[in-house]
Design an enzyme around this catalytic site. Sequence first.
Site, PDB file in Angstrom:
ATOM      1  N   HIS A 109     -74.188  -0.345 -30.385  1.00 13.39           N
ATOM      2  CA  HIS A 109     -73.083  -0.818 -29.559  1.00 13.39           C
ATOM      3  C   HIS A 109     -73.090  -0.239 -28.148  1.00 13.39           C
ATOM      4  CE1 HIS A 109     -68.946  -2.845 -30.508  1.00 13.39           C
ATOM      5  NE2 HIS A 109     -69.585  -3.436 -29.532  1.00 13.39           N
ATOM      6  N   ASP A 132     -63.927  -3.306 -34.242  1.00  7.20           N
ATOM      7  CA  ASP A 132     -64.719  -2.122 -34.570  1.00  7.20           C
ATOM      8  C   ASP A 132     -63.881  -1.184 -35.426  1.00  7.20           C
ATOM      9  OD1 ASP A 132     -66.558   0.079 -34.404  1.00  7.20           O
ATOM     10  OD2 ASP A 132     -67.140  -0.553 -32.387  1.00  7.20           O
ATOM     11  N   HIS A 134     -64.408   1.894 -34.960  1.00  4.24           N
ATOM     12  CA  HIS A 134     -64.412   3.049 -34.054  1.00  4.24           C
ATOM     13  C   HIS A 134     -64.000   2.615 -32.651  1.00  4.24           C
ATOM     14  CE1 HIS A 134     -67.527   3.521 -37.197  1.00  4.24           C
ATOM     15  NE2 HIS A 134     -67.008   4.732 -37.307  1.00  4.24           N
ATOM     16  N   ASP A 136     -65.115   3.929 -29.712  1.00  2.39           N
ATOM     17  CA  ASP A 136     -66.250   3.920 -28.782  1.00  2.39           C
ATOM     18  C   ASP A 136     -65.822   4.192 -27.345  1.00  2.39           C
ATOM     19  OD1 ASP A 136     -67.752   3.357 -30.994  1.00  2.39           O
ATOM     20  OD2 ASP A 136     -68.206   1.291 -30.463  1.00  2.39           O
ATOM     21  N   HIS A 149     -73.631   5.310 -28.227  1.00  2.00           N
ATOM     22  CA  HIS A 149     -72.977   4.122 -28.789  1.00  2.00           C
ATOM     23  C   HIS A 149     -71.498   4.391 -29.071  1.00  2.00           C
ATOM     24  CE1 HIS A 149     -73.430   4.799 -33.473  1.00  2.00           C
ATOM     25  NE2 HIS A 149     -73.121   5.904 -32.854  1.00  2.00           N
ATOM     26  N   ASP A 247     -68.513  -5.291 -33.763  1.00  2.00           N
ATOM     27  CA  ASP A 247     -69.342  -4.353 -34.515  1.00  2.00           C
ATOM     28  C   ASP A 247     -69.124  -4.654 -35.993  1.00  2.00           C
ATOM     29  OD1 ASP A 247     -70.284  -2.079 -35.941  1.00  2.00           O
ATOM     30  OD2 ASP A 247     -69.953  -0.779 -34.206  1.00  2.00           O
ATOM     31  N   ASP A 249     -69.373  -2.950 -38.477  1.00  2.00           N
ATOM     32  CA  ASP A 249     -68.714  -1.923 -39.279  1.00  2.00           C
ATOM     33  C   ASP A 249     -67.190  -2.058 -39.257  1.00  2.00           C
ATOM     34  OD1 ASP A 249     -67.602  -0.476 -37.081  1.00  2.00           O
ATOM     35  OD2 ASP A 249     -69.239   0.970 -37.049  1.00  2.00           O
ATOM     36  N   GLU A 292     -74.733  -3.729 -34.440  1.00  2.00           N
ATOM     37  CA  GLU A 292     -74.836  -2.699 -35.484  1.00  2.00           C
ATOM     38  C   GLU A 292     -75.204  -3.238 -36.865  1.00  2.00           C
ATOM     39  OE1 GLU A 292     -74.871   0.508 -34.898  1.00  2.00           O
ATOM     40  OE2 GLU A 292     -73.836   0.807 -32.980  1.00  2.00           O
TER      41      GLU A 292
END
Length: 323
Positions: A109, A132, A134, A136, A149, A247, A249, A292
Site C-alpha cells: 500500500h 483498510d 489500518h 497507514d 506501507h 487494501d 486486509d 496487498e
Amino acid sequence: MPQKLKFIAEPRTVSIVGCPFSGGQHRLGVDKGPIHLVNAGLIDQLKELEWVVEFDGHHQFEEISAENDPPIGKLLNPRLVSKVTEAVAQAVGDHARKGSLPLTLGGDHSLAMGTIAGTLSRYPDACVIWIDAHADINTPLTTDSGNIHGMPLAFLTSLAGSSSLGATTNDNSTPFAWLDSVHLPPSRLAYIGLRDIDRGEKAILREHNIAAFSMHEVDRYGIGQVVEMALDRVNPDRSKPIHLSFDVDALDPSVAPSTGTPVRGGLTFREGHYICERLFETGLLVAFDLMEVNPSLKEESDAQQTVAVGCSLVRAALGETLL
C-alpha cells in the site's frame, strides 16, 4: 446501458497499472499479487462489463535500484519506495489526463503515495475513500516498524515530508522530495473498516478531525449508512472526483486470507462489495487501487480465494451489479 461516469471519457477506458512491488514492507510475495489477478482473467471480466481495457504489461521498475539504500531513521527502503511511487504517480497521472480510469493493482500500500498523487495531478479537488484495517498514517516519528506501507497518508496529507526525514540535501534526490508539492487535505480523506490503529495514528486522526469509520461504526450503523456518512464528510454535495484505495486486509481473513497483515473482525464479503458498488453508483469514481493481495502467504486454495475476491471487488467498483 452502462452508467455514465462524470469524469471518464467515452468510450470508457480502464488503464491497468500493474505494480508488482513489495518494497514498502518486509513480507515476500505481495509483488506477485498483480500477476495473479491478471492471470485470473481480470481483463476479460472487465471487457464483459463493456470497458475498453488498456494493459501494456506490469511495471517492473528495472531502472530503479535498491542498492545503497540504508534506512533513514527507522524508514526502510526510503529511496526505492520514493523512486517507485514517483514513477507510479507519473503513470497514473498520464492515464487520468487521457480521460481513462487508472486501475492500480498492487503490490503493497505504499504505492498509494503514487496513485493518489497521480490522481491529484489531474483532479486536484479529488477526495479519497481508504478501505483498510489500518490507518497507514504513521509519520517517520510515530512508526514502530519503519515499513513505509504504513505511512503513505502521512506523506500525502503533508504530515510528513522530505524535511521530516532529517535529510541534509535540497536537491531532487532527497527521498520523497517529489511529494512535497502534493497535498491531500485531511478533510478530503475518509476511512472505512479500521480496526488495528497505532497509538500515534489515533492521535493524528483526532487532531486533524479525519473522517474515520472503524468496524465499530460498521457494526453500529450498517455499511450502507457508513458509506453515506463517509461521503457526507469528504464529498457532501457529491460533486468531487473519488479515488478509492482498497487494501484487501480490510476484509475479514475468512474472506481474504492471503494478505500480509490480516486482522480478524473485518468487513464481510458483501460489505466490501457494497462499498465498491455504491461508489461506482455515484458516477464520480476516477481511480481505483486494489492492494496487498499476497498469494504466497497461505495454501494455494486460500491464495486462489483471495485473488478471486480481489477480481470481484474490481468488477464491483467498475459497474458489476447483482441484478
